[in-house]
Design a protein around this motif. Structure first.
Motif, mmCIF file in Angstrom:
data_model
loop_
_atom_site.group_PDB
_atom_site.id
_atom_site.type_symbol
_atom_site.label_atom_id
_atom_site.label_comp_id
_atom_site.label_asym_id
_atom_site.label_seq_id
_atom_site.Cartn_x
_atom_site.Cartn_y
_atom_site.Cartn_z
ATOM 1 N N GLU A 95 -3.629 -5.970 -2.389
ATOM 2 C CA GLU A 95 -3.784 -5.056 -3.438
ATOM 3 C C GLU A 95 -4.898 -3.848 -3.272
ATOM 4 O OE1 GLU A 95 -5.298 -5.621 -7.978
ATOM 5 O OE2 GLU A 95 -6.178 -3.275 -8.066
ATOM 6 N N ARG B 261 -3.165 0.164 -2.555
ATOM 7 C CA ARG B 261 -3.918 0.588 -2.190
ATOM 8 C C ARG B 261 -3.853 1.908 -1.058
ATOM 9 N NH1 ARG B 261 -5.846 0.742 -7.849
ATOM 10 N NH2 ARG B 261 -6.213 -0.827 -8.955
ATOM 11 N N TRP C 220 -0.197 1.640 -4.333
ATOM 12 C CA TRP C 220 0.387 0.546 -5.140
ATOM 13 C C TRP C 220 0.594 0.866 -7.201
ATOM 14 C CZ3 TRP C 220 -1.195 -3.848 -6.028
ATOM 15 C CH2 TRP C 220 -1.714 -4.488 -7.382
ATOM 16 N N ASP C 221 0.018 2.457 -6.628
ATOM 17 C CA ASP C 221 0.706 2.882 -8.279
ATOM 18 C C ASP C 221 1.770 3.020 -8.438
ATOM 19 O OD1 ASP C 221 -2.577 3.157 -8.672
ATOM 20 O OD2 ASP C 221 -2.442 5.495 -8.397
ATOM 21 N N SER D 242 2.445 -1.429 -7.893
ATOM 22 C CA SER D 242 1.800 -2.848 -8.994
ATOM 23 C C SER D 242 2.948 -3.709 -9.724
ATOM 24 C CB SER D 242 0.511 -1.947 -9.593
ATOM 25 O OG SER D 242 0.798 -1.483 -10.495
ATOM 26 N N LEU E 141 5.412 -6.245 -8.052
ATOM 27 C CA LEU E 141 5.708 -6.891 -6.685
ATOM 28 C C LEU E 141 6.089 -7.512 -5.996
ATOM 29 C CD1 LEU E 141 1.093 -7.050 -6.613
ATOM 30 C CD2 LEU E 141 2.852 -5.581 -5.953
#
Ligand SMILES: Nc1ncnc2c1ncn2[C@@H]1O[C@H](COP(=O)(O)OP(=O)(O)O)[C@@H](O)[C@H]1O
Ligand SMILES: [Mg+2]
Lengths: 294, 260
Positions: free
Chosen positions: B134, B138, B143-144, B147, B150
């Motif tokens: 993570e 990020r 990540w956004d 997420s 994955l």
């Protein structure tokens, strides 16, 4: 000049000629394909007509017999499966290891070039020559006798060049950028090979292996050399047992004078074909499964 | 602190010290006597026409050229005071400490998660892998977008996302220096802009050496610029000097687009 002129072409005769050439070529290729497909089809239909009546569960599970109505394929089928499994166990790891070595480890010097050329040449050596080698090396030299093991070792030698070449091609098809990415993260050579290259190459390696094994299952000559015989009363109990295989059993039946044996030979051919077709089906499934995944 | 030709080195020394480096492919010389100093936590751009040796030089810094059988590197390359080519240095360890992002996004044919986790796993990471994945995603500003998926194949991402995934994958092994070889050249302008913003943020924590053939990009993102031409380092200095007031005629010709 009308607006559509360029669509029809300016030289109509030239145009007709080149289209004709194209059509003739396509026709010739189609005819060539037909020759293969039709003769294979006729052969299959003929074999099925001859054999289907004798093909039942009793036939598959019965021991051989002097009487065609009591004879079965069990011993030869078991022999072929034994040979198949042992050959796979011997040839697969050795060939994959050799391919990995040649592709990922060996320097590209004259030594590896020589080895490479020889592997390609070995793939073209007639199978009977492997039989003679197997007889000298395994049956006599190592004293393994006329056993399933001798047969499997001989066939392993026979198909290893094919598997090595297929595996090398599969390994070479893994993009170099994947290796770079892994090395760039601090992977050792072994980590790159075992975690990235091999998993990606595996479907190709397995397909090549299965196709090579199908060839081994159909082989007769080298197995006659290492002592497979047409008439064995019992299924092999271990790697050191004597054995026979499907093609040999079929040959033995065909060469009998009685017509009834010809019918069960045809049934034997159907069993052999089913075995080969199911192996090829596995190869196709493997290939599709993996190529659609990534 | 010391300043030479406008290159300012902090009191804890440079990230990379390059002295008289030559690289040959067989008998062909690709890098000819290059010397330069890379300060810590800065972005250094390598520019120059195609084939001038930018990639070759970059790949010396993490011993990637070891993988090319015909390549021979000589000269001195010091990373935090250690000679990278000393006999007792393990190139595998060098590549772990000095990460690399390649020209074409090259994710592994695995899930997004596994791509990032691969580096830590092979390097024997003990700890919370989920957390590391993570954090790395990020840091790479991905990540956004990923997420909630994955487990999906990395190949399902767009080119720009794939390249940021490759950056995340590189960051996951916690390198001290990050090498980027034209990381945005295969991407569209918007994806390129995202990568540039990302580089700008990353230099808070990392030293970055980036190859680019895009002059504006070099001007926008780098603190220092090195101009290579036919294997030689023509000029090296602060980016604004190189672009506005270069000492060398050839540098000026190149940055103003008169050749290359
Ligand atoms: N693996 C290789 N083998 C031989 N020559 C190479 C190899 N890689 C690059 N070169 C040569 O070295 C020179 C520099 O190449 P490269 O570093 O890729 O340039 P750039 O990245 O600036 O375009 C070129 O002339 C190229 O042909
Ligand atoms: Mg390049």
């Amino acid at each position: 000049m009308s607006a559509g002129d360029w669509l029809t072409g300016s030289d109509a005769a030239f145009d007709r000629r080149r289209k004709l050439k194209g059509a003739v070529f396509a026709g010739a290729c189609g005819a060539a394909t037909l020759v293969g497909v039709v003769s294979l089809g006729v052969l299959l239909v003929d074999v099925i007509i001859d054999g289907i009546a004798s093909l039942d569960w009793r036939f598959v599970t019965a021991l051989p017999s002097r009487f065609p109505e009591r004879a079965g394929i069990k011993v030869a089928l078991a022999g072929s499966v034994w040979i198949l499994v042992l050959t796979a166990l011997i040839s697969f790891p050795l060939s994959v290891a050799a391919a990995i070595y040649l592709e990922e480890y060996a320097n590209r010097g004259w030594v590896s070039k020589t080895i490479q050329t020889n592997i390609a040449n070995l793939a073209g050596v007639p199978s009977i020559v492997y039989g003679i080698l197997g007889l000298a090396l395994f049956v006599r030299g190592l004293g393994l006798g006329r056993s399933v093991l001798s047969g499997a070792l001989t066939l392993s030698l026979l198909i290893m060049p094919v598997i090595i070449i297929a595996a090398q091609e599969a390994i070479r098809a893994v993009p170099p950028t994947i290796r770079e990415a892994a090395y760039g993260l601090g992977a050792t050579r072994w980590q790159v090979v075992s975690r990235q290259v091999l998993p990606m190459a595996l479907p190709g390696i397995l397909t090549g292996t299965i196709l090579a094994l199908s060839r081994a299952v159909g082989e007769t000559a080298p197995l006659i050399m290492v002592g497979a015989v047409g008439f064995i009363a019992f299924t092999p109990e271990g790697p050191m047992s004597p054995f026979t295989v499907l093609p040999l059993q079929i040959y033995q039946w065909v060469s009998r004078p009685q017509d009834e044996f010809r019918a069960i030979a045809a049934a034997g051919i159907i069993v052999l074909l089913l075995l080969l077709l199911s192996m090829n089906a596995v190869a196709i499934v493997l290939r599709n499964r993996y190529s659609s995944k990534t | 602190m010391s300043t030479t030709y406008g290159i300012t080195i902090g009191s804890d020394g440079p990230a990379l010290e390059v002295r008289d480096v030559n690289v040959h492919y067989g008998s062909k010389q690709a890098i000819d006597g290059v010397s330069l100093t890379v300060p810590k936590k800065k972005v250094v751009a390598l520019i120059g026409p195609s084939g001038c040796g930018k990639s070759t030089l970059l790949r010396c810094f993490n011993r990637m050229n070891d993988l090319v059988p015909s390549a021979r590197v000589d000269g001195l390359i010091e990373f935090r005071g250690h000679d990278l080519y000393a006999p007792d240095v393990d190139p595998v360890e060098v590549r772990r400490r000095i990460g690399m992002v390649f020209q074409k996004p090259n994710p592994f044919p695995k899930s997004i998660y596994e791509n990032v986790a691969f580096g830590p796993k092979i390097n024997g990471f003990r700890g919370d892998l989920d957390e590391l994945v993570e954090t790395s995603l990020r840091q790479a500003a991905l990540w956004d977008e990923v997420s909630d998926r994955l487990g999906d194949s990395a190949y399902a991402l767009s080119g720009g996302q794939q390249q940021r995934l490759c950056i995340a994958r590189t960051l996951a092994v916690k390198p001290e220096l990050v090498l980027m070889d034209e990381p945005a050249s295969a991407l569209d302008p918007i994806a390129t802009q995202k990568i540039e913003e990302l580089i700008y943020e990353l230099k808070e924590q990392y030293t970055i050496v980036i190859v680019t053939h895009n002059m504006q990009q070099a001007a926008r993102i780098s603190d220092y610029t090195a101009f290579l031409y036919m294997g030689k380092l023509i000029e090296y200095g602060p980016t604004d000097t190189i672009f506005t007031n270069p000492r060398e005629e050839r540098t000026e010709a190149y940055v103003t687009g008169r050749f290359g």
